[in-house]
Scaffold this motif. Structure first.
Motif: not given
Length: 149
Positions: A16, A40-41, A44-49
């Motif tokens: 990725q 980013y990988l 970001l997904p954890f911060t947005l969640a």
């Protein structure tokens, strides 16, 4: 510095990262593009969640290393730069984000040294740190190293 256990997850993760560095990806414009892709990988997904959870339930709490929601993948452990990667004062003082290397630190990093001084200065800095932990007499008796000294 990244330490990663060899696994299916890590192989997919680095695929990725690699994928993000091709084409029109915005990370290719960053000087440390591969590190930007990893951050980013991993974050970001954890911060947005977490942000989505806070919007629904304000009592979810804050993000941080000691918080319930750390803001990055649970399989990750983040260290401060000081734990693994200090810089010589000539480099660290030029950038606020770089920590000074002190005796007892794990690694001294010279990346970026030539930007703030000459190659000769960087070479002398390297030798100075090298001989703080290596005895030149011990190195001189090693036949493989003798030509390099």
């Amino acid at each position: 510095i990244v330490l990663v256990r060899a696994s299916t997850w890590s192989w997919r993760f680095f695929q990725q990262v690699r994928w993000m560095t091709f084409g029109r990806s915005p990370v290719t414009q960053h000087p440390w593009w591969e590190q930007t892709a990893m951050v980013y990988l991993l974050q970001l997904p954890f911060t947005l969640a977490h942000a989505a959870g806070v919007a629904r339930l304000p009592a979810v709490g804050d993000i941080g290393p000691s918080a319930e929601h750390r803001g990055f993948a649970h399989a990750c452990v983040m260290f401060s730069q000081k734990h693994l990667n200090g810089y010589p004062p000539i480099v660290a003082s030029a950038l606020r984000t770089h920590e000074h290397f002190e005796v007892g630190d794990f690694i001294v990093s010279f990346s970026g040294c030539k930007v703030y001084s000459s190659q000769e200065v960087c070479n002398q800095l390297f030798l100075g740190y090298f001989f703080q932990v290596h005895d030149v007499q011990q190195l001189e008796i090693d036949p493989a190293l003798r030509p390099w000294l």
